[in-house]
Structures are given as C-alpha cells and as structure tokens.
Design an enzyme around this catalytic site. Structure first.
Site, PDB file in Angstrom:
ATOM      1  N   TYR A 186     -19.624  70.870  21.419  1.00 15.01           N
ATOM      2  CA  TYR A 186     -19.532  70.939  19.954  1.00 15.01           C
ATOM      3  C   TYR A 186     -20.762  71.691  19.440  1.00 15.01           C
ATOM      4  O   TYR A 186     -21.880  71.153  19.448  1.00 15.01           O
ATOM      5  CB  TYR A 186     -19.506  69.542  19.328  1.00 15.01           C
ATOM      6  CG  TYR A 186     -18.247  68.731  19.566  1.00 15.01           C
ATOM      7  CD1 TYR A 186     -17.107  69.260  20.155  1.00 15.01           C
ATOM      8  CD2 TYR A 186     -18.190  67.389  19.162  1.00 15.01           C
ATOM      9  CE1 TYR A 186     -15.973  68.490  20.357  1.00 15.01           C
ATOM     10  CE2 TYR A 186     -17.048  66.622  19.354  1.00 15.01           C
ATOM     11  CZ  TYR A 186     -15.948  67.179  19.958  1.00 15.01           C
ATOM     12  OH  TYR A 186     -14.816  66.411  20.150  1.00 15.01           O
ATOM     13  N   GLY A 191      -5.795  67.089   8.463  1.00 12.18           N
ATOM     14  CA  GLY A 191      -5.790  67.048   7.000  1.00 12.18           C
ATOM     15  C   GLY A 191      -4.413  66.900   6.382  1.00 12.18           C
ATOM     16  O   GLY A 191      -4.291  66.626   5.180  1.00 12.18           O
TER      17      GLY A 191
HETATM   18  N1  LIG Z   1     -10.833  64.515  22.789  1.00 14.27           N
HETATM   19  C1  LIG Z   1     -10.449  65.546  22.075  1.00 14.27           C
HETATM   20  O1  LIG Z   1      -9.759  66.436  22.573  1.00 14.27           O
HETATM   21  C2  LIG Z   1     -10.800  65.628  20.617  1.00 14.27           C
HETATM   22  C3  LIG Z   1     -10.244  66.637  19.828  1.00 14.27           C
HETATM   23  C4  LIG Z   1     -10.568  66.677  18.469  1.00 14.27           C
HETATM   24  C5  LIG Z   1     -11.438  65.749  17.937  1.00 14.27           C
HETATM   25  N2  LIG Z   1     -12.006  64.790  18.737  1.00 14.27           N
HETATM   26  C6  LIG Z   1     -12.938  63.785  18.194  1.00 14.27           C
HETATM   27  O2  LIG Z   1     -12.259  63.039  17.206  1.00 14.27           O
HETATM   28  C7  LIG Z   1     -12.926  63.111  15.933  1.00 14.27           C
HETATM   29  C8  LIG Z   1     -11.887  63.104  14.823  1.00 14.27           C
HETATM   30  O3  LIG Z   1     -10.976  64.174  14.992  1.00 14.27           O
HETATM   31  P1  LIG Z   1     -10.576  65.234  13.885  1.00 14.27           P
HETATM   32  O4  LIG Z   1     -11.774  65.781  13.216  1.00 14.27           O
HETATM   33  O5  LIG Z   1      -9.694  66.210  14.543  1.00 14.27           O
HETATM   34  O6  LIG Z   1      -9.672  64.433  12.863  1.00 14.27           O
HETATM   35  P2  LIG Z   1      -9.857  63.596  11.527  1.00 14.27           P
HETATM   36  O7  LIG Z   1     -10.694  62.397  11.780  1.00 14.27           O
HETATM   37  O8  LIG Z   1      -8.483  63.394  11.060  1.00 14.27           O
HETATM   38  O9  LIG Z   1     -10.682  64.520  10.526  1.00 14.27           O
HETATM   39  C9  LIG Z   1     -10.126  65.651   9.913  1.00 14.27           C
HETATM   40  C10 LIG Z   1     -10.745  65.886   8.555  1.00 14.27           C
HETATM   41  O10 LIG Z   1     -10.490  64.767   7.710  1.00 14.27           O
HETATM   42  C11 LIG Z   1     -11.544  64.692   6.784  1.00 14.27           C
HETATM   43  N3  LIG Z   1     -11.633  63.331   6.223  1.00 14.27           N
HETATM   44  C12 LIG Z   1     -12.230  62.230   6.728  1.00 14.27           C
HETATM   45  N4  LIG Z   1     -12.094  61.199   5.897  1.00 14.27           N
HETATM   46  C13 LIG Z   1     -11.409  61.655   4.814  1.00 14.27           C
HETATM   47  C14 LIG Z   1     -10.973  61.070   3.601  1.00 14.27           C
HETATM   48  N5  LIG Z   1     -11.194  59.781   3.354  1.00 14.27           N
HETATM   49  N6  LIG Z   1     -10.292  61.845   2.720  1.00 14.27           N
HETATM   50  C15 LIG Z   1     -10.044  63.144   2.973  1.00 14.27           C
HETATM   51  N7  LIG Z   1     -10.438  63.764   4.109  1.00 14.27           N
HETATM   52  C16 LIG Z   1     -11.108  63.018   5.024  1.00 14.27           C
HETATM   53  C17 LIG Z   1     -12.798  65.092   7.526  1.00 14.27           C
HETATM   54  O11 LIG Z   1     -13.651  65.767   6.604  1.00 14.27           O
HETATM   55  P3  LIG Z   1     -15.251  65.877   6.665  1.00 14.27           P
HETATM   56  O12 LIG Z   1     -15.602  66.340   8.044  1.00 14.27           O
HETATM   57  O13 LIG Z   1     -15.514  66.863   5.612  1.00 14.27           O
HETATM   58  O14 LIG Z   1     -15.848  64.553   6.338  1.00 14.27           O
HETATM   59  C18 LIG Z   1     -12.256  66.060   8.569  1.00 14.27           C
HETATM   60  O15 LIG Z   1     -12.508  67.385   8.196  1.00 14.27           O
HETATM   61  C19 LIG Z   1     -13.781  64.367  16.015  1.00 14.27           C
HETATM   62  O16 LIG Z   1     -14.934  64.302  15.215  1.00 14.27           O
HETATM   63  C20 LIG Z   1     -14.160  64.393  17.485  1.00 14.27           C
HETATM   64  O17 LIG Z   1     -15.285  63.559  17.702  1.00 14.27           O
HETATM   65  C21 LIG Z   1     -11.665  64.714  20.059  1.00 14.27           C
END
Ligand SMILES: NC(=O)c1ccc[n+]([C@@H]2O[C@H](COP(=O)([O-])OP(=O)(O)OC[C@H]3O[C@@H](n4cnc5c(N)ncnc54)[C@H](OP(=O)(O)O)[C@@H]3O)[C@@H](O)[C@H]2O)c1
Length: 323
Positions: free
Chosen positions: A61, A212
C-alpha cells in the site's frame, strides 16, 4: 469511549475488535494523491481510543508508505494495536504486476515491514493472494517459520479458494481469512464462508461498501476521471440497474434513521460471530457513523428485504474482486 465488541480470530486465537480499521486508502495505491497524513494518523489514534485495535495494511500500500504511517501512529502505543499485514503483491508505477511468494522473498518482505512499522512482531501476517507457481506448503510453511522466529504471531490468508483454505489450515492453523464480502458481493456464501466457519477461522470482511456503491452517494454516470469506471459494475446499464437496488437500501436505511453505509456494515456484522467488518476510514469524521453501525440490528423482515434485494447475482458486473 465506546467499547467495541471483541471477536476471536481462529480457534484459541487472539481477541480483536469486531470492527477493523482498513488503512489502504490512507496511501496512494493506484497512483492517486495521498490523503493528508496528519488526518490519517489522527484517525488511527481516534480509532484506537475507541477500542478499534485491528489495524489493517499491506506492505504494497503506497510502496511501504502505509506501514510507515501506521508505524508513526502506533509509536508509544504498540500494545493498543493489533497489526495485520498483507504481503506478496508486486506493484510498479501504480500497476499490479503479480505476486512473489517465494520463501526467500517472504523472508525479505517481513524484515522491511518490521522496520517500517517500527515493531518487533507483526500480529497477523498473510499472503495477499495465492501464487500457483509456489506450493501452498512453502508459503504457509515459511510464515510458520516466521512465527517460530518471533517475527509473526498469527497466520492469515486472503482471497483464496475453499480448497486452498482447508489445505492451508492443515499445514498450520489459520487465524483469519481476509475476503471481500458485502451485500453486493455474496459469492463466498457458496463455499468459502461455510468452510471458514467450520474450521473456526475468523473472517475479516472488506469492501463492505462495494467500492462506494452501497453508500447511497453514487450517481450514474460516474465522473470521467473516477477509477471505478474501469469496473463493469459501474458502467452503463449495469450501474443504472445496481443503483435501483441501492434505492431499496436507501429506503430501508431512512426508515431506521440510519445511513445506507451503516446498514451495509451492520449487515456484514450480523453474518456471524466470526465475522469482522473491515472498513476503510481515512478521516476521523467516518468513525462515529461506522462505530454506531455496530449497534444496528435488523428485524426478520428487514433482513429478508436485504437478502432478497441483494441475492447472489442481483448486482450486475464485477470489480477487481473476480473469483
Ligand atoms: N485483502 C484484499 O485483497 C483487500 C482488498 C481491498 C481492501 N482491503 C482492506 O480492506 C479495507 C477496506 O476495503 P475497501 O477500502 O475496499 O472498502 P470500504 O471499507 O468499503 O471503503 C470504501 C470507501 O468507503 C468510504 N467510507 C467509509 N465509511 C464511510 C461512510 N460512513 N460513508 C461514506 N463512505 C464511507 C471510505 O472513504 P474514506 O477512505 O474517505 O474514509 C472508502 O473510500 C482496506 O482499507 C484494506 O485494508 C483488502
């Protein structure tokens, strides 16, 4: 201070917060701008203050930026945090080139991660994908060696198949499976989820908002420069269809006096004691809303509406999460 419920990762495994903090979006991963570091660090601090101790990163990352950021944030409060690190993905100039899971490479990666994080041991260490060119025995066996060396406490896996999960757990007990799971992405219910539950493996469920889509804030078409345009889920008729589904989510959320994102997180949380919603939050303002989601429960009717509206296959098109 809110006391977040704890869950156990794996049989006899560590207790961690049932809500996890995903740090991926605090760094530039696909080549976009890096969010303000002071706000990211303040977000990690505030999450820890609220008892959210599960902090998730990957060594790729931001090419190590994310680990250095977390290292700064946990300085002086190492014991408050449970650090989960993924490794093995190789990026160059914002492009994913593939995986490197050779034992020699893993032994190299861990030392850089420990240095960047400024810690002596990583709490949960996991290959971010499998790599068919390296036997599973060698990958898991190498991480098991790192446990013996005291560099790693628990072994996890991410984005693998049900068969691979069984095999990995036979080689060495696996504490956690990190996997994409949401109302929009329920494919793991067919085989991976039952196997993880049978083996007592903790499920760290990411992408709760489905890039999103489930926040209720998305509009068709997306802005031209939006990276999500690359995914078929957010293109043309697919996006229009998918946003119709989200309307049901919005109505249900409004009826409960909460936000669509809260419902999306709460639905994941409600899928079992072994499941942790891992949510990206890059700013403190996200925390109160997402923490409150952990208290939301559904009536059988509400659950039925969600499960039928978002049945497997109801959301059209894919993202990078192609299984
Ligand atoms: N193992 C894997 O292959 C893999 C792949 C992807 C991700 N991950 C891990 O999983 C975590 C989460 O995954 P993700 O980022 O894909 O999905 P997510 O948690 O669904 O986040 C997506 C977006 O939602 C936003 N968000 C959070 N809370 C919100 C709210 N209350 N209202 C509106 N928008 C909100 C965040 O914005 P902000 O950032 O602006 O707060 C982020 O940009 C990552 O940080 C990473 O550590 C793992």
């Amino acid at each position: 201070m809110k006391n977040i419920t704890k869950i156990q990762l794996g049989k006899n495994g560590p207790l961690v917060s049932k809500l996890g903090l995903g740090c991926m979006r605090m760094s530039s991963i696909w080549g976009g701008p890096t969010p303000p570091e002071t706000e990211s660090i303040a977000t990690i601090h505030e999450a820890l203050d609220h008892g959210i101790n599960f902090i998730n990163t990957g060594d790729f990352y931001g090419a190590g930026h994310n680990e250095m950021l977390i290292g700064k944030a946990i300085k002086g409060r190492r014991d408050d945090a449970f650090i989960s690190v993924k490794f093995g993905a190789i990026f160059h100039n914002g492009q994913w080139l593939g995986m490197d899971l050779r034992p020699m490479a893993i032994k190299n990666f861990i030392n850089y991660s420990l240095t960047r994080l400024g810690v002596e041991t990583i709490d949960l260490y996991q290959p971010s994908r499998m790599d068919n060119s390296v036997p599973l025995e060698d990958i898991i066996g190498t991480v098991a060696d790192l446990v013996k060396e005291g560099k790693v406490r628990n072994i996890g896996v991410s984005e693998i198949t049900a068969d691979q999960l069984r095999k990995a757990n036979d080689i060495n007990p696996i504490s956690a499976l990190e996997i994409g799971y949401s109302l929009a992405e329920r494919g793991i219910e067919n085989d991976l989820l039952p196997v993880a539950k049978e083996l007592g493996i903790g499920i760290v469920a990411f992408a709760n908002t489905a890039e999103g889509l489930l926040t209720g804030e998305m509009k068709a078409p997306l802005e031209q420069n939006d990276y999500r345009n690359h995914f078929s889920r957010f293109q043309g008729e697919n996006l229009i269809h998918n946003l119709e589904k989200v309307e049901v989510l919005k109505q249900l959320a409004a009826g409960k006096g909460c936000t669509p994102t809260q419902v999306a997180i709460a639905w994941v949380k409600e899928q079992g004691d072994l499941i942790m919603p891992l949510v990206s939050m890059s700013r403190r303002a996200r925390l109160p809303e997402n923490i409150a989601a952990m208290d939301i429960v559904f009536t059988p009717e509400e659950m039925n509406t969600l499960n039928t509206t978002f049945a497997i296959g109801a959301i059209h098109g894919g993202t990078y999460l192609q299984r």
